[in-house]
Design a protein around this motif. Sequence first.
Motif, PDB file in Angstrom:
ATOM      1  N   SER A 150      50.839  34.155  67.177  1.00 37.84           N
ATOM      2  CA  SER A 150      50.160  35.124  66.306  1.00 37.84           C
ATOM      3  C   SER A 150      50.748  35.193  64.901  1.00 37.84           C
ATOM      4  O   SER A 150      50.202  35.891  64.061  1.00 37.84           O
ATOM      5  CB  SER A 150      50.229  36.508  66.929  1.00 37.84           C
ATOM      6  N   ALA A 151      51.862  34.481  64.644  1.00 35.98           N
ATOM      7  CA  ALA A 151      52.452  34.565  63.303  1.00 35.98           C
ATOM      8  C   ALA A 151      51.429  34.089  62.296  1.00 35.98           C
ATOM      9  O   ALA A 151      50.698  33.127  62.530  1.00 35.98           O
ATOM     10  CB  ALA A 151      53.709  33.718  63.220  1.00 35.98           C
ATOM     11  N   GLY A 152      51.353  34.766  61.168  1.00 34.09           N
ATOM     12  CA  GLY A 152      50.343  34.395  60.179  1.00 34.09           C
ATOM     13  C   GLY A 152      49.103  35.253  60.308  1.00 34.09           C
ATOM     14  O   GLY A 152      48.346  35.405  59.371  1.00 34.09           O
ATOM     15  N   THR A 153      48.880  35.835  61.468  1.00 30.45           N
ATOM     16  CA  THR A 153      47.783  36.801  61.626  1.00 30.45           C
ATOM     17  C   THR A 153      48.405  38.096  62.132  1.00 30.45           C
ATOM     18  O   THR A 153      48.306  38.429  63.314  1.00 30.45           O
ATOM     19  CB  THR A 153      46.735  36.303  62.640  1.00 30.45           C
ATOM     20  N   PRO A 154      49.073  38.822  61.206  1.00 34.88           N
ATOM     21  CA  PRO A 154      49.894  39.960  61.602  1.00 34.88           C
ATOM     22  C   PRO A 154      49.158  41.005  62.435  1.00 34.88           C
ATOM     23  O   PRO A 154      49.764  41.680  63.259  1.00 34.88           O
ATOM     24  CB  PRO A 154      50.361  40.559  60.271  1.00 34.88           C
ATOM     25  N   THR A 155      47.828  41.115  62.251  1.00 32.47           N
ATOM     26  CA  THR A 155      47.123  42.147  63.002  1.00 32.47           C
ATOM     27  C   THR A 155      47.175  41.876  64.510  1.00 32.47           C
ATOM     28  O   THR A 155      47.126  42.788  65.320  1.00 32.47           O
ATOM     29  CB  THR A 155      45.642  42.218  62.571  1.00 32.47           C
ATOM     30  N   ASP A 156      47.302  40.582  64.863  1.00 31.74           N
ATOM     31  CA  ASP A 156      47.375  40.245  66.289  1.00 31.74           C
ATOM     32  C   ASP A 156      48.793  40.317  66.829  1.00 31.74           C
ATOM     33  O   ASP A 156      49.019  40.190  68.020  1.00 31.74           O
ATOM     34  CB  ASP A 156      46.892  38.806  66.532  1.00 31.74           C
ATOM     35  N   SER A 157      49.737  40.448  65.896  1.00 28.05           N
ATOM     36  CA  SER A 157      51.136  40.302  66.298  1.00 28.05           C
ATOM     37  C   SER A 157      51.564  41.459  67.187  1.00 28.05           C
ATOM     38  O   SER A 157      51.271  42.618  66.896  1.00 28.05           O
ATOM     39  CB  SER A 157      51.996  40.265  65.042  1.00 28.05           C
ATOM     40  N   PRO A 158      52.256  41.184  68.315  1.00 29.93           N
ATOM     41  CA  PRO A 158      52.671  42.264  69.203  1.00 29.93           C
ATOM     42  C   PRO A 158      53.680  43.205  68.542  1.00 29.93           C
ATOM     43  O   PRO A 158      53.675  44.391  68.787  1.00 29.93           O
ATOM     44  CB  PRO A 158      53.308  41.529  70.388  1.00 29.93           C
ATOM     45  N   ALA A 159      54.547  42.690  67.684  1.00 32.38           N
ATOM     46  CA  ALA A 159      55.525  43.519  66.971  1.00 32.38           C
ATOM     47  C   ALA A 159      55.922  42.740  65.732  1.00 32.38           C
ATOM     48  O   ALA A 159      55.902  41.517  65.751  1.00 32.38           O
ATOM     49  CB  ALA A 159      56.745  43.756  67.854  1.00 32.38           C
ATOM     50  N   PRO A 160      56.283  43.450  64.644  1.00 33.97           N
ATOM     51  CA  PRO A 160      56.659  42.706  63.444  1.00 33.97           C
ATOM     52  C   PRO A 160      57.897  41.846  63.731  1.00 33.97           C
ATOM     53  O   PRO A 160      58.839  42.305  64.373  1.00 33.97           O
ATOM     54  CB  PRO A 160      56.974  43.793  62.412  1.00 33.97           C
ATOM     55  N   LEU A 161      57.829  40.618  63.283  1.00 33.99           N
ATOM     56  CA  LEU A 161      58.958  39.716  63.524  1.00 33.99           C
ATOM     57  C   LEU A 161      60.004  39.916  62.443  1.00 33.99           C
ATOM     58  O   LEU A 161      59.653  40.104  61.283  1.00 33.99           O
ATOM     59  CB  LEU A 161      58.486  38.269  63.423  1.00 33.99           C
TER      60      LEU A 161
END
Length: 460
Positions: free
Chosen positions: A234-245
């Motif tokens: 999901s990196a690059g599509t932050p809205t899908d990201s489970p938690a901020p990296l």
Amino acid sequence: MLRVAVVGSGPSGVYTAQCLVQQSRVPDVRVDVLDRLPCPYGLVRYGVAPDHEKIKSLQNSLRTVLEHERITFLGNVQVGGDGLPPDRLSELYHAVVYCVGAATDRGLGVPGEDLPGSHSATEFVSWYSAHPDSAADDFALQARSVVVIGVGNVAVDVARILARSAEELRPTDVPHPTLGALAGSRVREVHMAGRRGPSQARFTTKELRELGGLPGARVVVDPAELALDPAYASAGTPTDSPAPLPAVARRNIEVLRGWAEADVPAAGPDPVRTIHLRFFLRPVELLERDGRVAGVRFARTVPDGGGGIKDTGTYEEIDAQLVLRAVGYRGLPLPGLPFDPAHGTVPHLAGRVLRDGVPSPGEYVAGWIKRGPTGVIGSNRSCAKETVASLLDDAPLLEGRPAAPDPVAAMRAWGLRPVEWDGWQSIERAEAALGRSLGRGPVKIPDWDGLLEAAHSGRR
Ligand code: NAP
């Protein structure tokens, strides 16, 4: 006058000494920086990889500190073990700050770990760094395939050194026999394996990226394996990201993605080496053939949804004739000092050693033995500052205690033969002369006898 002993001359010890002489609360502080080895700089000399010249050059600023008029370097002084007991050392100084680092490696705890051909990365690092305690010669590098367990910066260092040619390392201070062994290296495949996913790898981006720029090596990653990590996917599509990296993990993932999407150059003729970056492989056993290590059996893992991993019930075996375990360092107890075995550190409050939970004025810690083996070299500055602040708070109490007028004489009477700054400078001259005789820059002397002979005679 406040007399302080700092035990250990790596970055944490040197920064501690620097903080002590640069503060103005207690003007006349004298610091003796003790080291078990006849050479200063700790892991900067014996841990930072030889091809990392920029980090190595930090020795120049550490040198300036150790040449301060109120700081004295005393090498070849072991504290604890067969050397000076900590309680005896405490009688010589008003205060002692232990900056002894994390002297050993963490174990894997799997069958086969002790097979010939299986080593801690620390042993390999000590070998190419010319550490005088290195039990040199098991690194003839006849292996064609090497497994490096762990995905931290030490794993990256050892993978990179294995992937470099001897010619690339010739301008460094690598000892000559090591250079010879690297020149004869048959290593072609280096498999670096992490038990978790790419977003949880511990290496830093600069170090990771460097692997992709090695002249004689290529990096291979498997996009499908990387994509098991939801953060990678999901990196690059932050809205899908489970938690901020964390930023480092995000940058690492960008580098890995670049490699995953690039056309990997085909393996060319020798001496092209391939670094395989692998993830979701948990080592469960080191395999044996003819009494030596022959490979590693890994349990395949997947994310458990909570930052950890779970086994899938499937396994993978990777052939290897050399296995390097790069799974972190561990502090060792110093006889006479309290120790927390769970963390491999000395219990402390803001740097003051805690005895039975109570601060013990006069005894302090800084660096990895205080906070565990994490962080970059610069992390030791703030760590040293905190410890020195505690020591200075205690100064009115400490100054009233007895201290030896001449600690070096007391050490000699105890049977020690300290190597002072001029002895270290003799070693440096001997290393420059050794390098000249080999048509190279300074080359490290790899053995105790050679170092002590150079230190005491000024010649080699
Ligand atoms: P590290 O950063 O703690 O990495 C240890 C690695 O070993 C992790 O990938 C860890 O995975 C893995 N591991 C631990 N136990 C394991 C097990 N039982 N089985 C499989 N894998 C296991 O340690 P390090 O690489 O030794 O580095 C120590 C410190 O020195 C770090 O702060 C590092 O940045 C620093 N250092 C910096 C440089 C540089 O700046 N160039 C060079 C060398 C070292 P998990 O995350 O899953 O536990």
